[in-house]
Design an enzyme around this catalytic site. Structure first.
Site, short mmCIF file in Angstrom:
data_model
loop_
_atom_site.label_atom_id
_atom_site.label_comp_id
_atom_site.label_asym_id
_atom_site.label_seq_id
_atom_site.Cartn_x
_atom_site.Cartn_y
_atom_site.Cartn_z
N HIS A 200 1.14 -1.05 -0.09
CA HIS A 200 0.13 0.18 -0.03
C HIS A 200 0.68 1.75 0.54
CE1 HIS A 200 -4.35 -0.83 -0.04
NE2 HIS A 200 -4.43 0.94 0.83
N GLY A 207 -5.88 0.97 -4.43
CA GLY A 207 -6.76 0.04 -4.66
C GLY A 207 -7.02 0.30 -6.80
N ARG A 208 -7.15 1.75 -6.78
CA ARG A 208 -7.52 1.94 -7.92
C ARG A 208 -6.22 1.58 -8.97
NH1 ARG A 208 -9.13 8.12 -6.96
NH2 ARG A 208 -8.42 7.31 -4.14
N TYR A 243 -11.42 -9.73 -2.10
CA TYR A 243 -11.05 -8.72 -0.79
C TYR A 243 -10.65 -10.43 0.02
CZ TYR A 243 -12.48 -4.52 -1.20
OH TYR A 243 -12.35 -3.03 -1.80
#
Length: 352
Positions: A200, A207-208, A243
């Site tokens: 991250h 995410g995009r 997820y």
């Protein structure tokens, strides 16, 4: 190389081999499969792009429908967006266009990843300070209840201090693997994406950006059909599985024995669904060209372009008789090309 994650624990199962074989078969056949009228192919790409932008931003909490996304894209040159959702949609559209137009020139490097992040968040006012830069603060993934209450951290991402080193290792590893080609490129791409999301690396937009990078890497690996079928819409419609697969793999990702199987099988399964849907759309286009009357083809093209179509719309746009239009709409609905919505005067038709 001092890599911080172990890839030799990936089990190549019969399921994985079968998925890869099926996806690659479609990749090889695309040159022949995609030989439909250029305007039809262009229409498929336009619809897929709208679906991808809408789905990817909704996965992260945006609320714009595909129709609202399409309306926004028609006026994207305005570059003045009132809401956060509009800013995210516009940024995603710009980043996607960059990838579609320049994939061969965008090698997998940290600088290119940062540039795509800048493109993605270029219209987001609140992200101005950190766009294109690795995160300065922790951004663990948290769960929220139906009333917005914080249920706690469900996944701890990499610390800001460790992020530059981990991203350097990840990009160096993936670029080398893709260049050597000893491991199948789909497996390398899958591992790259799940580790990227575990790190991250940016304060927001991870995410995009992961889905933009997926498209980039697939195009560079020769999967040139990708712009004509929305992978993002597949993920949106299987969000729970998405997820779950991420959590199952990321939970042990830094251990000596990470389990890549949950994520890899989900990822390949999503790619299979993407190509299956695209194959059906192509076959439908061929049927349209071969079997449908010219007026029916015009009606379908208008439904694609406008998103929804009423009898009155079709009469106005084609000049045909109202009863004739009704007959064509009925036939197109019965054959599965259109879906009927509403009733009475509120009836309208959309692409099935």
């Amino acid at each position: 190389m001092d890599i911080s994650f172990k890839t030799d624990t990936l089990r190549i199962t019969d399921e994985i081999l079968a998925l890869i074989a099926e996806i690659d078969e479609f990749k090889g056949a695309w040159r022949a499969i995609g030989r439909i009228a250029p305007e039809r192919l262009s229409s498929l790409r336009r619809v897929a792009t709208i679906e991808s932008i809408g789905s990817s931003t909704r996965i992260e909490g945006a609320r714009l429908s595909d129709r609202e996304v399409e309306a926004l894209l028609r006026n994207i040159e305005i570059k003045a967006f009132e809401t956060r959702d509009e800013q995210e949609v516009a940024g995603y559209a710009e980043a996607m266009d960059t990838v579609f137009q320049n994939a061969e020139a965008i090698a997998l490097t940290e600088n290119h990843i940062k540039q795509l992040h800048r493109d993605l968040l270029q219209f987001s006012d609140k992200d101005e300070r950190h766009r294109g830069e690795y995160k300065p603060l922790s951004n663990n993934v948290e769960a929220f209840g139906p009333d917005g209450e914080n249920l706690g951290v469900i996944f701890e991402t990499a610390a800001p201090f460790d992020t530059p080193r981990l991203m350097g290792e990840l990009v160096t590893w993936a670029a080398a693997e893709l260049e050597r080609g000893k491991r199948h490129r789909l497996l390398t791409i899958a591992i790259f994406i799940v580790v990227f999301l575990a790190i991250h690396p940016f304060q927001d937009g991870n995410g995009r950006l992961s889905r933009i990078l997926t498209t980039l890497l697939l195009l560079r690996a020769g999967y040139v059909y990708v712009p004509y079928g929305s992978l993002e819409s597949i993920i949106e419609q299987s969000k729970e599985g998405y997820y779950l697969a991420l959590r199952q793999t990321q939970g042990e990702i830094w251990s000596e024995t990470p389990d890549w199987h949950p994520w890899v099988t989900y990822f390949l399964g999503a790619l299979k669904q993407q190509k299956d849907r695209l194959a059906k759309k192509i076959e439908r286009e061929r049927l349209i060209l071969g079997d449908l009357p010219e007026l029916s083809q015009k009606i379908l093209e208008m439904a694609r372009e406008h998103g929804r179509l009423t009898v009155a719309d079709a009469v106005k746009l084609t000049g045909a008789n109202r009863n004739t239009i009704k007959d064509h709409l009925k036939t197109l609905t019965q054959k599965g090309f259109l879906e009927r919505h509403g009733a009475g005067r509120g009836t309208w038709y959309g692409i099935a």
